[in-house]
Motif scaffolding. Structure first.
Motif, short mmCIF file in Angstrom:
data_model
loop_
_atom_site.label_atom_id
_atom_site.label_comp_id
_atom_site.label_asym_id
_atom_site.label_seq_id
_atom_site.Cartn_x
_atom_site.Cartn_y
_atom_site.Cartn_z
N ALA A 72 51.02 60.27 24.16
CA ALA A 72 50.73 60.96 23.14
C ALA A 72 49.34 60.73 22.50
O ALA A 72 48.62 61.47 22.15
CB ALA A 72 52.07 61.22 22.31
N ALA A 73 49.29 59.48 22.03
CA ALA A 73 48.17 58.88 21.30
C ALA A 73 46.97 59.27 22.18
O ALA A 73 45.77 59.76 21.57
CB ALA A 73 48.48 57.59 20.93
N GLU A 74 47.08 58.89 23.37
CA GLU A 74 46.03 58.81 24.29
C GLU A 74 45.57 60.21 24.43
O GLU A 74 44.22 60.63 24.44
CB GLU A 74 46.34 58.36 25.66
CG GLU A 74 45.20 58.67 26.60
CD GLU A 74 45.68 59.58 27.69
OE1 GLU A 74 46.95 59.80 28.04
OE2 GLU A 74 44.93 60.25 28.25
N ALA A 75 46.20 61.46 24.35
CA ALA A 75 46.04 62.79 24.71
C ALA A 75 45.43 63.30 23.39
O ALA A 75 44.36 63.95 23.57
CB ALA A 75 47.39 63.65 24.93
N ALA A 76 46.09 62.76 22.27
CA ALA A 76 45.43 63.41 21.17
C ALA A 76 43.72 62.99 20.97
O ALA A 76 42.89 63.75 20.64
CB ALA A 76 46.13 62.98 19.81
N LEU B 157 54.72 48.83 15.56
CA LEU B 157 53.31 48.87 16.29
C LEU B 157 53.21 50.32 16.91
O LEU B 157 52.05 51.10 16.69
CB LEU B 157 53.24 47.85 17.58
CG LEU B 157 52.84 46.47 17.02
CD1 LEU B 157 52.70 45.62 17.88
CD2 LEU B 157 51.41 46.70 16.09
N ALA B 158 53.94 50.81 17.37
CA ALA B 158 53.96 52.23 17.96
C ALA B 158 53.72 53.28 16.88
O ALA B 158 52.78 54.26 16.85
CB ALA B 158 55.16 52.64 18.84
N ALA B 164 46.99 55.68 13.63
CA ALA B 164 45.57 55.49 13.96
C ALA B 164 45.17 56.38 14.98
O ALA B 164 43.85 56.97 14.53
CB ALA B 164 45.69 54.11 14.64
N ALA B 165 45.93 56.76 15.79
CA ALA B 165 45.18 58.00 16.88
C ALA B 165 45.25 59.14 15.95
O ALA B 165 44.22 59.83 16.17
CB ALA B 165 46.50 58.26 17.79
N LEU B 171 39.09 62.23 12.77
CA LEU B 171 37.99 61.80 12.40
C LEU B 171 36.78 62.28 13.39
O LEU B 171 35.58 62.44 13.24
CB LEU B 171 37.78 60.37 12.22
CG LEU B 171 36.78 59.72 11.32
CD1 LEU B 171 36.66 60.27 10.11
CD2 LEU B 171 36.65 58.01 11.59
N VAL B 172 37.11 61.90 14.85
CA VAL B 172 36.30 62.41 15.89
C VAL B 172 35.98 63.84 16.11
O VAL B 172 34.77 64.11 16.22
CB VAL B 172 36.67 61.55 17.23
CG1 VAL B 172 36.26 62.17 18.44
CG2 VAL B 172 36.93 60.25 17.29
#
Lengths: 102, 181
Positions: A72-76, B157-158, B164-165, B171-172
């Motif tokens: 999920a983080a990678e996709a976002a 951590l997750a 963070a993501a 931001l990006v």
């Protein structure tokens, strides 16, 4: 009963389809979709091994949940990058993104 | 027998739509096929008695990631036209490479786990484990996430990773304003 190897074979096939997508696609969004397929294949493997080898432990399920989180983080982040690149360079074709090449 | 028919059906759905994902010229249709493929994988989780993961798969993959991908395709609208060439020049080599790795994986799997049905000990629960253990596995999973001896550190951590993501993605993708540049 379904043998464990069937699940492993399906996961291997799904992984290879994703691999082909990553190699052959030009569009960055399509590459991301293929990466998601590969992550799904990994998760099928994790859950199948959990179920057949150590169903009394929760380790396999927990790992699969973590893989889900990272996906999920990678996709976002990946899609944010795609949109940012599209805004700056007006293209999401991976071949055009050679800013750091020369 | 019923389980094997179900398995074959799920395999056809999952792999068939996965092939559509990587070959269809129209990216929007590819994204829809991706949702079907995710649903097929959720079906595999259900056949593996991992109901919680199947629900999580539906929520996270079909509910969130697919929608995100569809949004990205729509925001880069020109891509939805099928006129653009979807494959690069490595297409033939990619097919060969993917098939070769599939053959290698299949050989390794066949080496260690017998392929033929009914040729090995069936799923553990039907013979060794009680169903109660499997029913308690979600509760067990939840406890292991907050257990100091198990996964409490990776769990926290997750959550930091997700935060963070989230911040990073905003931001990006934030549009540059005039005075910033």
């Amino acid at each position: 009963m379904i043998p464990l190897s069937w699940y492993l074979l399906v996961a291997a096939a799904l992984f290879c389809i994703g691999l082909y997508g990553v190699f052959a696609r030009r569009n960055a969004v399509a590459i991301l979709m293929a990466i998601e397929l590969m992550l799904n294949a990994v998760n099928i493997n994790l859950v199948a091994f959990w179920r057949y080898v150590t169903p009394e432990e929760s380790t396999g399920m927990a790992w699969a949940v973590f893989v889900l989180t990272v996906a999920a983080a990678e996709a976002a982040v990946g899609l944010a990058l795609v949109i940012s690149v599209y805004r700056n360079r007006d293209s999401v074709v991976a071949d055009d993104l050679d800013l750091m090449k020369n | 027998m019923f389980e094997q028919i179900l398995f074959v059906l799920l395999t056809i759905i999952t792999l068939g739509s996965a092939i559509v994902v990587v070959t269809h010229r129209n990216l929007f249709h590819a994204a829809l096929a991706l949702m079907v493929s995710f649903a097929g994988v959720a079906g595999f989780y259900i056949t593996l008695d991992a109901g919680f993961l199947a629900a999580a798969q539906l929520l996270v993959y079909i509910g969130a990631i697919s929608i995100l991908i569809i949004f990205a395709i729509m925001m880069t609208r020109r891509l939805m036209q099928a006129t653009e060439q979807p494959f690069n020049s490595q297409r033939g080599l990619s097919i060969v490479g993917a098939l070769a790795s599939l053959v290698i994986m299949a050989l390794v799997i066949a080496q260690y786990w017998p392929i033929a049905p009914n040729s090995e000990v069936p799923m553990a629960s039907k013979t060794i484990l009680e169903d109660a253990i499997l029913q308690g596995s979600v509760a067990e999973l939840g406890r292991s996430f907050v257990n100091v001896d198990a996964f409490v550190v990776p769990f926290e951590l997750a959550s930091v990773l997700l935060l963070a993501a989230l911040v990073g993605a905003i931001l990006v993708a934030w549009p540059k304003t005039e005075d910033q540049t």
